[in-house]
Design a protein around this motif. Sequence first.
Motif, PDB file in Angstrom:
ATOM      1  N   ASN A   1      -8.175  -9.009  -2.872  1.00 31.99           N
ATOM      2  CA  ASN A   1      -7.003  -7.553  -2.575  1.00 31.99           C
ATOM      3  C   ASN A   1      -5.792  -8.390  -2.414  1.00 31.99           C
ATOM      4  O   ASN A   1      -5.173  -7.403  -2.854  1.00 31.99           O
ATOM      5  CB  ASN A   1      -8.275  -6.900  -0.970  1.00 31.99           C
ATOM      6  N   GLU A   2      -4.928  -9.257  -1.923  1.00 30.72           N
ATOM      7  CA  GLU A   2      -3.724  -9.331  -1.482  1.00 30.72           C
ATOM      8  C   GLU A   2      -3.064  -9.708  -2.725  1.00 30.72           C
ATOM      9  O   GLU A   2      -1.875  -9.549  -2.941  1.00 30.72           O
ATOM     10  CB  GLU A   2      -4.289 -10.475  -0.590  1.00 30.72           C
ATOM     11  N   LEU A   3      -4.247 -10.652  -3.912  1.00 26.70           N
ATOM     12  CA  LEU A   3      -3.526 -10.562  -4.678  1.00 26.70           C
ATOM     13  C   LEU A   3      -2.907  -9.179  -5.617  1.00 26.70           C
ATOM     14  O   LEU A   3      -2.405  -9.191  -6.271  1.00 26.70           O
ATOM     15  CB  LEU A   3      -4.280 -11.635  -5.723  1.00 26.70           C
ATOM     16  N   LYS A   4      -4.282  -8.598  -6.059  1.00 27.11           N
ATOM     17  CA  LYS A   4      -4.033  -6.931  -6.126  1.00 27.11           C
ATOM     18  C   LYS A   4      -1.772  -6.956  -5.740  1.00 27.11           C
ATOM     19  O   LYS A   4      -1.678  -5.444  -5.917  1.00 27.11           O
ATOM     20  CB  LYS A   4      -4.782  -6.095  -6.219  1.00 27.11           C
ATOM     21  N   GLN A   5      -2.119  -7.097  -3.770  1.00 27.87           N
ATOM     22  CA  GLN A   5      -1.608  -6.081  -3.632  1.00 27.87           C
ATOM     23  C   GLN A   5      -0.332  -6.824  -3.970  1.00 27.87           C
ATOM     24  O   GLN A   5       0.905  -5.587  -3.997  1.00 27.87           O
ATOM     25  CB  GLN A   5      -1.350  -6.392  -1.725  1.00 27.87           C
ATOM     26  N   LEU A   6       0.324  -8.357  -4.660  1.00 26.00           N
ATOM     27  CA  LEU A   6       1.478  -8.358  -5.591  1.00 26.00           C
ATOM     28  C   LEU A   6       1.770  -7.344  -6.433  1.00 26.00           C
ATOM     29  O   LEU A   6       3.504  -8.102  -5.935  1.00 26.00           O
ATOM     30  CB  LEU A   6       0.981  -9.947  -5.909  1.00 26.00           C
ATOM     31  N   SER A   7       1.266  -6.676  -6.253  1.00 28.30           N
ATOM     32  CA  SER A   7       1.171  -5.730  -8.171  1.00 28.30           C
ATOM     33  C   SER A   7       2.387  -5.019  -7.937  1.00 28.30           C
ATOM     34  O   SER A   7       2.663  -4.169  -8.989  1.00 28.30           O
ATOM     35  CB  SER A   7       0.589  -5.799  -9.374  1.00 28.30           C
TER      36      SER A   7
END
Length: 225
Positions: free
Chosen positions: A12-18
């Motif tokens: 979820n945190e990696l998706k937020q980077l986008s």
Amino acid sequence: MNEDEIATRFVNELKQLSNEPTIRLAISPLMVWQIICQLQLALRHPENTGIASEETRRFVDTLVDEIPLSNSLKELFSMGWNPEHDHVIESKPELKIRETHNVVAIYGMNEDGTCAERPIAEFFRPQDWGDKDRWHYEFFRLEWISNGYKYINNCHCYTDIKNPECGYPILFAQCVATILYPGKPPQLCGREFLDEHDFWCEEWGEMPPYYDPEDEDFDEDGIYE
């Protein structure tokens, strides 16, 4: 938090980077060249596959097109993708180690405290080695490689000569290179154990324990284990 919960949180945190604003960097073309070379090295790993590697490859290609590379540098970079240009480094065979412990004592003083005309070297530890006022201790380690073996000689050195003009390394040099094989148990070379023939005086401090040679065995190469 278990492993599944941790993995879900990271995804979820990696998706937020986008959704974060674009980062703009100001770096030199030379630094860009160094970065793409490192990325190319990582991308060449045969198990580096998947979406992340594909996107990184497109990023690298974009960098190569954007920076002012000469034709020769572009050709060099293209060669990096081709396995035919790889340089295979052959692994060196692991060396077998043969290690010994030797001890030497150089007697250089007369009983009246004068220097002996011809010092005497013996390949035995002095029986009164615990007398630190009399005996100076040095340790030297000699290593060399020959015929697939790495030889190591640990030389424990004693002398009653204090601060020789030539220095201790030169004083013991010939003895360090004179190696008795298979050597002695290391416990009877240093200053941690007494041999059965050694003696100890109270003024030398706390007496070390006696060493029992039956506790040690030779290995198949004749080295003390």
